[in-house]
Design an enzyme around this catalytic site. Structure first.
Site, short mmCIF file in Angstrom:
data_model
loop_
_atom_site.label_atom_id
_atom_site.label_comp_id
_atom_site.label_asym_id
_atom_site.label_seq_id
_atom_site.Cartn_x
_atom_site.Cartn_y
_atom_site.Cartn_z
CE LYS A 153 12.34 5.91 -2.75
NZ LYS A 153 11.23 5.21 -2.10
CB ALA A 185 11.20 7.60 1.46
#
Ligand SMILES: Nc1ncnc2c1ncn2[C@@H]1O[C@H](COP(=O)(O)OP(=O)(O)OP(=O)(O)O)[C@@H](O)[C@H]1O
Ligand SMILES: [Mg+2]
Length: 208
Positions: A36, A107
């Site tokens: 991430k 995101a």
């Protein structure tokens, strides 16, 4: 069903579309590492921690975020509050053995700003990985998903396919496949058991 690429970028039509749950399934399916690159709201939110808990995979499969931002806001705003500027050049794929499978989670959706110039879409095209779009299964998803696909293609990104998430609605999946000219790789219902064993079972059942 098309084959899943071994390295891919998971985006969604929106925040909360289910990118993290689907990333966990894909990480298991590919026996991959998970990354991430940008995490907002680190005091309460960690998709890396969530995918680790969902999959039960060991810590070494989880690569460190490039940016860890304090506030649970859009990355451009959270970065400004922290006094940092997100630099796309600083977001490079972590060194892994050649061809090691990798799942990268974005995101929010494509048009999320990272700074005053760049969007998540720019990061996607820089990384150059095939993109899996996580879409809600229900009403409204055809519009959101077709817009997302159009934006990816306009930017020259490679679209691997769409994964529908939520109570199955096959007519929406059919419309997205038809108008979006895209494989719907999987349709994942709401999962009652989010334990590693539950995820493994769901992976075997729903992910090609
Ligand atoms: N198929 C599913 N079955 C059960 N719960 C789900 C499923 N998909 C999503 N959820 C739940 O819905 C919430 C939002 O999903 P998730 O965190 O995967 O979204 P996201 O797109 O990753 O959001 P963000 O933009 O914050 O990263 C979570 O609480 C998650 O556990
Ligand atoms: Mg997430």
């Amino acid at each position: 069903m098309s084959e899943l690429p071994k390295r891919l970028f998971v985006t969604g039509t929106d925040t909360d579309a289910g990118k993290t749950v689907i990333s966990a399934l894909l990480t298991l399916a590919l026996d991959a590492h998970y990354w991430k690159p940008i995490q907002s709201g680190v005091n309460t939110d960690s998709d890396t921690r969530d995918v680790r808990a969902l999959t039960g995979l060991p810590q070494e499969r989880f690569l460190p975020e490039a940016y860890r931002l304090t506030e649970p806001l859009s990355p451009h705003e959270a970065a400004a509050i922290d006094g940092v500027r997100i630099d796309l050049n600083a977001i490079t794929p972590p060194a892994l053995p050649q061809d090691a499978p990798l799942v990268v989670e974005g995101a929010g959706g494509l048009m999320v700003p990272l700074n005053d110039k760049a969007l998540m879409l720019d990061l996607i095209t820089r990384l150059g990985l095939p993109v899996v779009v996580v879409a809600r299964s229900g009403l409204g998803t055809i519009n959101h998903t077709l817009l997302t696909l159009a934006a990816l293609r306009a930017a020259g990104a490679e679209v691997a396919g769409v994964i529908m998430n939520g109570p199955p609605h096959p007519a929406n999946a059919d419309a997205i496949a038809h108008f979006g000219r895209v494989p719907v790789l999987a349709q994942v219902p709401m999962l009652g058991d989010l334990s590693p064993q539950g995820l493994k079972n769901a992976c075997a059942r729903y992910i090609p």
